[in-house]
Design an enzyme around this catalytic site. Structure first.
Site, short mmCIF file in Angstrom:
data_model
loop_
_atom_site.label_atom_id
_atom_site.label_comp_id
_atom_site.label_asym_id
_atom_site.label_seq_id
_atom_site.Cartn_x
_atom_site.Cartn_y
_atom_site.Cartn_z
N ALA A 1 0.86 -1.19 0.00
CA ALA A 1 0.00 0.00 0.00
C ALA A 1 0.89 1.24 0.00
O ALA A 1 1.85 1.32 0.77
CB ALA A 1 -0.90 0.01 1.23
N CYS A 2 0.58 2.20 -0.85
CA CYS A 2 1.35 3.44 -0.93
C CYS A 2 1.24 4.20 0.38
O CYS A 2 0.14 4.46 0.88
CB CYS A 2 0.83 4.32 -2.06
SG CYS A 2 1.54 5.99 -2.01
N ILE A 3 2.37 4.59 0.93
CA ILE A 3 2.36 5.21 2.26
C ILE A 3 1.63 6.54 2.28
O ILE A 3 0.88 6.83 3.22
CB ILE A 3 3.81 5.35 2.81
CG1 ILE A 3 3.77 5.84 4.25
CG2 ILE A 3 4.65 6.28 1.95
CD1 ILE A 3 5.08 5.66 4.99
#
Lengths: 118, 138, 94, 118, 94, 138
Positions: free
Chosen positions: B83-85
């Site tokens: 998941a993109c931070i």
């Protein structure tokens, strides 16, 4: 004008959840003995097509939910006439009990409260 | 019929479960790709897609549990799910290390998903032979 | 299978602005794959550019009760969708 | 065709976040020395209008972010000509450095990889 | 202020299908309030039904750099938006 | 100019923060309504709008923190903020009691938001004089 709600679904089924959650709003009003009807317009009329077979996309069929609407006390299911034409949705391909309306705009005015699917 | 070249896929999911159909289409696609002998390099969750990695999603018992189904698929096939931070922090998805860093009351990242930067997506575009996006339907 | 230059994967309903953009971007040699809400195109009054093969994802078509209306569209399953993406030179997810 | 990415934004600014996050994708590619350009089409061309004053809606202006694109290594900012007409976006009302394209479809083909804002 | 029968609050861009539905539902006596992405209508080539007052939320208009283009539209702040909702007999959020 | 009748508003938010503009428009509207002497009966979060009640949202420091701003407004004005339970469970927003009931690893509901059924919305439509919806922009 007596208090009554029109829930409007203009998004097609399965691609998004807003329509399902709008249906829950209608059922909830009916459960509290409030007057409520559903209007399907735009791409939302595709909710009303018969023979939806959803097992391969692993979602529940909305057709079953909708056919329960009268049982739960939802007064009317309306479909916008122009939208039905646009999506080739003819009476014989539609679930039972749908009322076709030529003017969704008039219908909205006949209800004291309107809520669109999000 | 010509033989179909074996591909290595990066899948990017930008639509949330229970809002869009994106995670379910992506899973059925990923399963079919593996069955056909292709590989999936990584699955990158971006934008609203990060909600797929929530450990707290609790759908009604008669609805598919898309985070759990995805977690099982990733684990069974040893595929990284990232998941993109930046997307995750804005949307309230954090792991234990972000919980500590920002003094948050809890963490809610579902195993085996991890949280990392957009560099993971960039690397996917560089190393895999196919990048497919699964967007919300609008 | 024939050679596919650009595979366009469309998941938006015909009334969505991106659907309109996608259809107007099609060129000879391209292939169009309709998935999710986009399969409603098989029931709506759209016209496609001539000579573009149009596929539609069968599970989405059948879920929407449209199995009988797909005259100019070839139904495919997820395995065939994977094949299309493996064969295309370029893939655009609209 | 050398490896290059086209990030496409077709949603207007401020009403949704997908465009901002697509811009971050472009910046990230550039930061890793990958070739990347941006295409604005449909309602997305409204990103390119000058004099966006966003303090009253309490969001950051996207105009500032966009004007930093060349500095960060984004190669080109393209705008779809028909969409500019549709939204009365003329060269004098547009931020500097935008290339107007008559065929977004051709532009997409000139890049090996295309990603739309979600 | 004049009497408002139905106040239509529209937050969708002009290309969104619900925007099209909203504009075609307007009737004499109605008022249209554009907010969020819908304020782009002041820059686009839409035609409104004659005789419908059109308002647009100023913070949204200014954010989008459109302060100079709003000829047939009255800009309102949030206080005036509240007044419109308090005076309307019926409110529809599109 | 005729006096403006005092109203009691129910506000319904169906768009998520950092995906749509709905929570911010709704907050600026609610503040203006209170300033004008109206009352806000309740704020009901539905669909993707439930993400506004997440205690884990962590936007970049130069972006507005919409859950925190909303929480402060609700507290300052003693207005109930209610997330629909069905929408919340599907999207991974739970309080401690749901955490226990479903044996989840954490809870993430931001104070003073509460979780309850659609009956709260129905009651809002019955008791308030105006119901306004703040949807995602699409």
């Amino acid at each position: 004008m007596s208090k009554s709600t029109l829930i409007v679904i203009d998004q097609p089924p399965y691609g998004a959840w807003a329509g399902r959650e709008a249906l829950d709003m209608a059922f909830s009003l009916a459960a509290f003995d409030q007057r409520v009807s559903l209007l399907f317009m735009g791409a939302g009329v595709n909710w009303l097509r018969k023979s939806q077979e959803t097992s391969e996309i692993e979602q529940k069929s909305v057709e079953k939910n909708l056919s329960a609407a009268p049982v739960f006390g939802v007064e009317k299911l309306y479909a916008d006439a122009a939208a039905c034409d646009q999506y080739s949705l003819f009476p014989e391909s539609m679930i039972a009990g749908v009322v076709i309306t030529e003017s969704s705009s008039e219908l909205i005015r006949q209800h004291s409260h309107t809520a669109f699917a999000g | 019929m010509a033989a179909i070249p074996v591909q290595n896929y990066t899948l990017v999911i930008t639509g949330a479960p229970y809002s869009s159909q994106a995670p379910q289409t992506a899973l059925l696609f990923a399963e079919a790709a593996i069955t056909a002998g292709h590989t999936v390099d990584r699955v990158f969750l971006y934008g609203d897609g990060v909600h797929l990695a929530s450990a707290l999603v609790t759908p009604p018992s008669d609805e598919s549990h898309w985070p759990a189904l995805w977690a099982k698929f990733l684990t069974d096939n040893a595929i990284p799910g990232i998941a993109c931070i930046a997307s995750a922090l804005r949307r309230g998805l954090v792991n234990e290390s972000e919980q500590k860093r920002y003094a948050l009351p809890a963490s809610n990242l579902l195993d085996p998903f991890t949280i990392a930067g957009l560099g993971e997506w960039v690397e996917g575009t560089m190393t895999s032979s196919r990048v497919i996006y699964f967007h919300g339907g609008g | 299978m024939t050679h596919i230059h650009v595979l366009h994967i469309l998941n938006k309903a015909p009334s969505h602005p991106r659907s309109v953009e996608c259809l107007s971007a099609l060129m000879p040699g391209d292939t169009l794959l309709l998935i999710e809400n986009a399969v409603l195109a098989v029931a709506s009054l759209n016209e496609y550019r001539a000579g573009i093969p149009v596929f539609a994802l069968a599970p989405d078509v059948i879920a929407r009760g449209l199995g009988e209306c797909s005259e100019n569209t070839t139904l495919v399953d997820f395995a065939a969708m994977v094949d299309l993406t493996a064969q295309a030179q370029q893939i655009i997810s609209w």
